[in-house]
Design an enzyme around this catalytic site. Structure first.
Site, PDB file in Angstrom:
ATOM      1  N   HIS A 138      44.849 -17.556 -25.492  1.00  0.00           N
ATOM      2  CA  HIS A 138      43.807 -18.556 -25.733  1.00  0.00           C
ATOM      3  C   HIS A 138      42.531 -18.222 -24.980  1.00  0.00           C
ATOM      4  O   HIS A 138      42.432 -17.213 -24.268  1.00  0.00           O
ATOM      5  CB  HIS A 138      44.318 -19.958 -25.367  1.00  0.00           C
ATOM      6  CG  HIS A 138      44.742 -20.143 -23.941  1.00  0.00           C
ATOM      7  ND1 HIS A 138      43.902 -19.999 -22.866  1.00  0.00           N
ATOM      8  CD2 HIS A 138      45.954 -20.493 -23.412  1.00  0.00           C
ATOM      9  CE1 HIS A 138      44.552 -20.251 -21.750  1.00  0.00           C
ATOM     10  NE2 HIS A 138      45.808 -20.540 -22.048  1.00  0.00           N
ATOM     11  N   CYS A 146      50.338 -18.362 -19.694  1.00  0.00           N
ATOM     12  CA  CYS A 146      49.697 -17.881 -20.919  1.00  0.00           C
ATOM     13  C   CYS A 146      48.747 -16.730 -20.592  1.00  0.00           C
ATOM     14  O   CYS A 146      48.549 -16.368 -19.435  1.00  0.00           O
ATOM     15  CB  CYS A 146      48.942 -19.012 -21.611  1.00  0.00           C
ATOM     16  SG  CYS A 146      49.998 -20.388 -22.145  1.00  0.00           S
TER      17      CYS A 146
END
Length: 259
Positions: A138, A146
């Site tokens: 992202h 992440c």
């Protein structure tokens, strides 16, 4: 006439006294990689390296038999350390072979691409009750488990991923602890004996099949080794999780709690 002759003589003297110009040196070709064309691409592959904090994007151009490196992006933020993700809240970025299974244009982190962790290979070694989840590539520069790429980079990554989705291609995602070669590989195997078998038996065969060698195909893992299937087509998407508000809340919860 006399005036014109004087001008011509003076002009000739001027040009005769000018310093000779050096011959122009030959123009050297610019050694720059031309990104492969993405129109009608036949495959898309992401390769992430946790220690080096890099994400490579590889494209299989239409009609070609080998992948070509499209771009390498720095990972602005990740978390955890070497080794796979095992449980909710351990802050680890997974290691292994995955697919993009979610697109969220309304992400709290600008744009995001979800991966299918935990998959069938992750579950046996992960916590059976709370293995964690909601792992994304992202934007922004904050991460708990992440790969945060920053907004400009995720815009480019998301765009090429949408091209692949429009062509009905699965997007494979390979996540490695480091570039698994040379002295670094030997050193890390000694430093982290708890992960040596996992890295050597499961990740290394995939790593050594460079995208330059040709399409690796979809990953199937069994018998302690990676095997590849032929299909590159994407499975039917989960429409309830593509870009919806619920997925955005799940993603935010993942960063707040799961990691």
């Amino acid at each position: 006439m006399l005036f014109a002759a004087t001008i011509l003589i003076a002009s000739g003297a001027f040009f005769a006294t000018r310093s000779p110009q050096p011959p122009s040196s030959p123009v050297k070709p610019i050694e720059a990689r031309v990104p492969p064309k993405t129109e009608n691409m036949e495959g898309l592959l992401f390769r992430a390296f946790k220690e080096e904090k890099e994400l490579e994007i590889w494209v299989l151009p239409d009609g070609e038999s080998r992948y070509a490196l499209w771009e390498t992006f720095p990972v602005l933020k990740d978390s955890g350390g070497p080794g796979p993700k095992l449980r909710e809240g351990d802050l680890q970025v997974p290691e292994g072979f995955y697919f993009v299974d979610r697109f969220n244009p309304n992400s709290k982190f600008h744009l995001s691409l979800g991966i299918n962790y935990p998959n069938d290979r992750d579950r046996p070694r992960s916590d059976p009750e709370t293995p964690g989840g909601d792992i994304f590539i992202h934007g922004r520069a904050v991460s708990i488990g992440c790969l945060a790429m920053g907004d400009p980079a995720i815009e480019r990554i998301y765009a090429i991923a949408e091209e692949a989705r429009a062509l009905d291609h699965r997007i494979r995602v390979e996540i490695y602890p480091f570039r698994m070669e040379g002295a670094k590989l030997d050193q890390r195997l000694r430093e982290y004996p708890e992960w040596a078998d996992f890295w050597r038996d499961e990740l290394l065969p995939g790593y050594r099949h460079s995208p330059d060698d040709g399409p690796p195909g979809a990953y199937r893992i069994g018998g302690g080794a990676n095997r590849r299937a032929e299909s590159e087509k994407a499975p039917a998407p989960d429409m309830g999780r593509l870009g919806g508000i619920g997925e955005g809340l799940s993603e935010l919860r993942g960063h707040a709690e799961l990691g």
